[in-house]
Design a protein around this motif. Sequence first.
Motif, PDB file in Angstrom:
ATOM      1  N   UNK A   1     -20.862  -0.350   0.165  1.00  0.00           N
ATOM      2  CA  UNK A   1     -20.968   0.791  -0.057  1.00  0.00           C
ATOM      3  C   UNK A   1     -22.317   1.310   0.574  1.00  0.00           C
ATOM      4  N   UNK A   2     -22.124   2.467   1.245  1.00  0.00           N
ATOM      5  CA  UNK A   2     -23.254   3.297   2.079  1.00  0.00           C
ATOM      6  C   UNK A   2     -23.354   2.654   3.152  1.00  0.00           C
ATOM      7  N   UNK A   3     -22.654   1.758   3.666  1.00  0.00           N
ATOM      8  CA  UNK A   3     -22.771   1.346   5.097  1.00  0.00           C
ATOM      9  C   UNK A   3     -21.712   1.866   5.891  1.00  0.00           C
ATOM     10  N   UNK A   4     -21.944   1.922   7.284  1.00  0.00           N
ATOM     11  CA  UNK A   4     -20.886   2.325   8.244  1.00  0.00           C
ATOM     12  C   UNK A   4     -20.745   1.058   9.082  1.00  0.00           C
ATOM     13  N   UNK A   5     -19.627   0.602   9.375  1.00  0.00           N
ATOM     14  CA  UNK A   5     -19.418  -0.818   9.992  1.00  0.00           C
ATOM     15  C   UNK A   5     -18.422  -0.245  11.290  1.00  0.00           C
ATOM     16  N   UNK A   6     -18.776  -0.781  12.346  1.00  0.00           N
ATOM     17  CA  UNK A   6     -18.244  -0.716  13.435  1.00  0.00           C
ATOM     18  C   UNK A   6     -17.749  -2.134  14.181  1.00  0.00           C
TER      19      UNK A   6
ATOM     20  N   UNK B   1     -15.768  -2.182   0.124  1.00  0.00           N
ATOM     21  CA  UNK B   1     -16.132  -0.618  -0.092  1.00  0.00           C
ATOM     22  C   UNK B   1     -17.130  -0.241   0.845  1.00  0.00           C
ATOM     23  N   UNK B   2     -16.940  -0.425   2.095  1.00  0.00           N
ATOM     24  CA  UNK B   2     -17.589   0.317   3.281  1.00  0.00           C
ATOM     25  C   UNK B   2     -17.538   1.778   3.019  1.00  0.00           C
ATOM     26  N   UNK B   3     -18.436   2.505   3.106  1.00  0.00           N
ATOM     27  CA  UNK B   3     -18.274   3.808   3.244  1.00  0.00           C
ATOM     28  C   UNK B   3     -17.328   4.336   4.480  1.00  0.00           C
TER      29      UNK B   3
ATOM     30  N   UNK C   1      -4.786   0.360  -1.137  1.00  0.00           N
ATOM     31  CA  UNK C   1      -4.422   1.840  -1.200  1.00  0.00           C
ATOM     32  C   UNK C   1      -5.502   2.452  -1.863  1.00  0.00           C
ATOM     33  N   UNK C   2      -6.077   1.806  -2.754  1.00  0.00           N
ATOM     34  CA  UNK C   2      -7.212   2.425  -3.786  1.00  0.00           C
ATOM     35  C   UNK C   2      -8.442   2.620  -3.051  1.00  0.00           C
ATOM     36  N   UNK C   3      -8.664   1.967  -1.864  1.00  0.00           N
ATOM     37  CA  UNK C   3      -9.929   2.224  -1.265  1.00  0.00           C
ATOM     38  C   UNK C   3     -10.314   3.805  -0.813  1.00  0.00           C
ATOM     39  N   UNK C   4     -11.608   3.889  -1.047  1.00  0.00           N
ATOM     40  CA  UNK C   4     -12.141   5.321  -0.790  1.00  0.00           C
ATOM     41  C   UNK C   4     -12.732   4.947   0.873  1.00  0.00           C
ATOM     42  N   UNK C   5     -12.618   4.055   1.359  1.00  0.00           N
ATOM     43  CA  UNK C   5     -13.438   3.998   2.836  1.00  0.00           C
ATOM     44  C   UNK C   5     -12.855   4.956   3.715  1.00  0.00           C
ATOM     45  N   UNK C   6     -13.709   5.775   4.438  1.00  0.00           N
ATOM     46  CA  UNK C   6     -13.151   6.515   5.737  1.00  0.00           C
ATOM     47  C   UNK C   6     -13.125   5.549   6.845  1.00  0.00           C
ATOM     48  N   UNK C   7     -11.678   5.474   7.212  1.00  0.00           N
ATOM     49  CA  UNK C   7     -11.472   4.670   8.728  1.00  0.00           C
ATOM     50  C   UNK C   7     -11.353   5.495   9.776  1.00  0.00           C
ATOM     51  N   UNK C   8     -12.050   5.320  11.039  1.00  0.00           N
ATOM     52  CA  UNK C   8     -11.742   6.167  12.070  1.00  0.00           C
ATOM     53  C   UNK C   8     -11.720   5.083  13.106  1.00  0.00           C
ATOM     54  N   UNK C   9     -10.951   5.721  14.180  1.00  0.00           N
ATOM     55  CA  UNK C   9     -10.404   5.085  15.481  1.00  0.00           C
ATOM     56  C   UNK C   9     -11.271   5.569  16.530  1.00  0.00           C
ATOM     57  N   UNK C  10     -12.054   4.684  17.171  1.00  0.00           N
ATOM     58  CA  UNK C  10     -12.832   5.244  18.396  1.00  0.00           C
ATOM     59  C   UNK C  10     -12.202   4.433  19.523  1.00  0.00           C
ATOM     60  N   UNK C  11     -12.040   5.174  20.760  1.00  0.00           N
ATOM     61  CA  UNK C  11     -11.528   4.474  22.065  1.00  0.00           C
ATOM     62  C   UNK C  11     -12.715   3.555  22.567  1.00  0.00           C
TER      63      UNK C  11
END
Length: 122
Positions: A25-30, A50-52, A76-86
Amino acid sequence: MGYASFLYRQVFIRPPPLPQDLSLHGRTILITGSNSGIGLEAARQCVNLNATTLILAVRDASKGEDAKTDILQSNSSSITNVEVWPLDLESFESVLALGNRATSLPRGYLFFERLESLHVSC
């Protein structure tokens, strides 16, 4: 050292389990290469922890979106914001573009590169 030692490590050597209270929590993972294989499973684990924000850096954006859907459906209960970067590691321009975009990330993010190494930026 050879095949016998390889087999020994595969059968008898196990990494220690993760601590029960571990939270991202509070971490951004790439994670690069996160649309299949070990990268996908690492991404799924980060969501479970629970990565942010989780960034899937992938060569093919449509496969990345499929991986994102799969990851979010598995938790499905996760609040993690998942982004896709090229990211195409064979293209210098693509690597530079990701690097420039990553400069906007908060300090203290984690970067997994095909899980060969872990880089922590402080």
